[in-house]
Design an enzyme around this catalytic site. Sequence first.
Site, short mmCIF file in Angstrom:
data_model
loop_
_atom_site.label_atom_id
_atom_site.label_comp_id
_atom_site.label_asym_id
_atom_site.label_seq_id
_atom_site.Cartn_x
_atom_site.Cartn_y
_atom_site.Cartn_z
CB CYS A 169 -0.88 0.01 1.24
SG CYS A 169 -1.91 -1.44 1.39
NE ARG A 191 4.16 1.76 -1.59
CZ ARG A 191 5.11 1.67 -0.66
NH1 ARG A 191 6.29 2.21 -0.89
NH2 ARG A 191 4.92 1.03 0.46
CD1 TRP A 207 -0.32 -5.99 -1.82
CD2 TRP A 207 -0.57 -5.59 -3.99
NE1 TRP A 207 0.01 -7.13 -2.50
CE2 TRP A 207 -0.12 -6.92 -3.82
CE3 TRP A 207 -0.80 -5.12 -5.28
CZ2 TRP A 207 0.10 -7.78 -4.90
CZ3 TRP A 207 -0.56 -5.98 -6.35
CH2 TRP A 207 -0.13 -7.29 -6.15
CG ASN A 261 2.22 -0.63 3.49
OD1 ASN A 261 1.73 -1.66 3.04
ND2 ASN A 261 3.48 -0.30 3.30
N GLY A 262 0.52 -2.79 5.67
CA GLY A 262 1.08 -3.86 6.50
C GLY A 262 0.03 -4.93 6.77
CD GLU A 308 12.44 -19.56 -11.63
OE1 GLU A 308 11.70 -20.19 -12.42
OE2 GLU A 308 12.32 -18.33 -11.47
CE LYS A 310 12.93 -15.33 -13.14
NZ LYS A 310 11.99 -16.36 -13.11
CD GLU A 336 11.54 -14.75 -17.13
OE1 GLU A 336 10.46 -14.46 -17.63
OE2 GLU A 336 11.63 -15.25 -15.99
CG HIS A 353 20.56 -40.66 -20.10
ND1 HIS A 353 20.54 -42.02 -20.36
CD2 HIS A 353 20.76 -40.53 -18.76
CE1 HIS A 353 20.71 -42.68 -19.22
NE2 HIS A 353 20.83 -41.81 -18.24
CE LYS A 368 5.19 -10.21 -12.33
NZ LYS A 368 6.41 -11.03 -12.07
C1 AGP Z 1 8.51 -16.08 -14.78
O1 AGP Z 1 9.62 -15.27 -14.52
C2 AGP Z 1 7.63 -15.56 -15.88
N1 AGP Z 1 7.23 -14.23 -15.63
C3 AGP Z 1 6.47 -16.51 -16.21
O2 AGP Z 1 7.00 -17.79 -16.47
C4 AGP Z 1 5.41 -16.65 -15.10
O3 AGP Z 1 5.94 -17.37 -14.02
C5 AGP Z 1 4.22 -17.44 -15.67
O4 AGP Z 1 3.66 -16.69 -16.73
C6 AGP Z 1 3.14 -17.73 -14.63
O5 AGP Z 1 2.63 -16.53 -14.14
P1 AGP Z 1 1.71 -16.57 -12.81
O6 AGP Z 1 2.58 -17.06 -11.72
O7 AGP Z 1 1.27 -15.16 -12.63
O8 AGP Z 1 0.59 -17.51 -13.06
#
Ligand code: AGP
Length: 607
Positions: free
Chosen positions: A2, A27, A74, A100-101, A480, A484, A487, A503, A602
């Site tokens: 928030c 934020r 938020w 906020n909290g 992961e 990272k 992407e 393999h 996002k």
């Molecule tokens: C991860 O860094 C990406 N932004 C993407 O793989 C993301 O995790 C995926 O689209 C799932 O999003 P969500 O967790 O909002 O469902």
Amino acid sequence: MCGIVGYLGARSPVPLLVDGLRRLEYRGYDSAGIVVPVNGRLEIVKAEGKLDRLVEVLQGRELAGVYGLGHTRWATHGIPSQRNAHPLLDAKGRLAVIHNGIIENFVSLKKRLAGEGWDFVSDTDTEVIANLVSSHFDGDLRVAVERTVAELEGMYAFAVLALESSEPEIVGARSGPPLVLGRGDGEQFLASDPTALLAHTREVVFLENGDLARLTAGGYEVWNSSGEPVERPIVRLNWDPVQSEKGGFKHFMLKEIHDQPQALQDTFAGRVDFESGEVGFDALELTSQEVAAIDRIHLLACGTSWHAALVGKFMLEELTGIPVEVDYGSEYRYRDPLVREGDLAVGISQSGETADTISAMEAAAQRGAKLAAICNVVGSQVTRLADGVLYTHAGPEIGVASTKAFTTQLVALYMLGLYLRQRLGRPVENALLADLAHLPQAVAGVVAGERDFEELAGHFFEASDFLYIGRGANYPIALEGALKLKEISYIHAEGYPAGEMKHGPIALIDKSLPVVAIATGERVFDKVLSNMQEVRARDGIVLAVTDRDAEALGGGADHVIRVPRVSELLQPIINVVPLQLFAYFVAVRRGADVDQPRNLAKSVTVE
Ligand code: AGP
């Protein structure tokens, strides 16, 4: 999280409050509101959605006061709505609060206050603060706030103003989330962070945990947690306003990597009793009978959240003995999955709006599964679809590359395992809790060494391919780490189970292919070490993430990234942090658009 803004001075407060809230929009929020005392009334204007909505509603409203409060919410408790938007009044309409909290003991306080006749109109924990301050208010607002904070457990930065104050005054209190004061020319400001104040003053006072502050026309006063008046230093900021939106970090992603210790703490706070081992959630409840009826747990997710699900399989199976199936949302929804009545399906999603995850959850529910969600956004589609939600309290994650949402998802999955274990009548031993409490500090230690990763990135940012390998619960972390890197830096990177090297992937090894190996714990450490030596024997380059000294690797690595050791089930949470930082600094060296990588959104709200 928030956003809080307060103003007291000779200028009209509304434009200043709205401007301050605009500077806090980064934020993340889902509703906004302001309050201005005018002619003996508390004029409150609130609106769900973005600030433009609030500005629309404010059109034509003459709120000519001399002070006021503004807030962007938020949601953590109570869905985003006008009713739950701040400012919130006490039941007697005497005062208004913005906050906020997370107040961890708000349920018990709300019950007690309701029993004393205090009415509640919202689902928020903040309204408890308003009624509590009012219950202590007899004209001295600062004392009323002091008595209130003595009863609060949890994290808060809040501000309050009251009609019956003898003069215009704003009182603020801080324990956890930041709260700063701004000193202008005959005017005072208060805000969640300096970003909201920079247009009006560069002289700020950062309140410390436990501080109370009182703003009046004559200036401000501060008291510490012992109730003693204190002088906090006045800091002159030379922040670039754009930079300050990221709290001084170059990118949101780096800020969010640094947010992780607090985000982890906020996610387990109030949910795990580290004395008794009792685990409980405020928005997810399963009876022992329901848990006993679970034949299989289905974890459904996409991208990074799917990696969290893969780690969650290890956690849940070890803690509960219940078989766990993990699937991509996009696969599960079209393959006619086998689901038994009473199975538990858990949708894992940071945004709560991922189309494939939502559809997979619907497919599971249609076949008789009980639906739960692990999610970071209150009121999102995934949370509305689920029968119960375990919220990650990571705060808004702005960077497209998910970091703090991922590590808090892992904590949520671990807590879910403890909760189900408890419902199965199995003990939650101390050994299962000790390292959980220690996690924020352990992660903070890794993040503190960020410069090492910047230096390491300098050696590898021109590589065209990477291989990440790990075993057991570190295999999803290899996936992961590779995601990272790819992407945000656009370097081709893939994660592989270390045991699969012979393999196929070993054919790739040469001195141009860096291999990131995750070698921690006891169970499979020696096996991963062998894989590292196989790579080195073929002129490959190994970067090792390990909880051992370099000597223990017997020359199996060119670069050693040391991490603290925690229990095997929690170690993945530590091991991913170096990979986040490495990917970040490689991308920065390549001049990539770290927070908004090309082609990515996002939240993938379409198939
Ligand atoms: C991860 O860094 C990406 N932004 C993407 O793989 C993301 O995790 C995926 O689209 C799932 O999003 P969500 O967790 O909002 O469902």
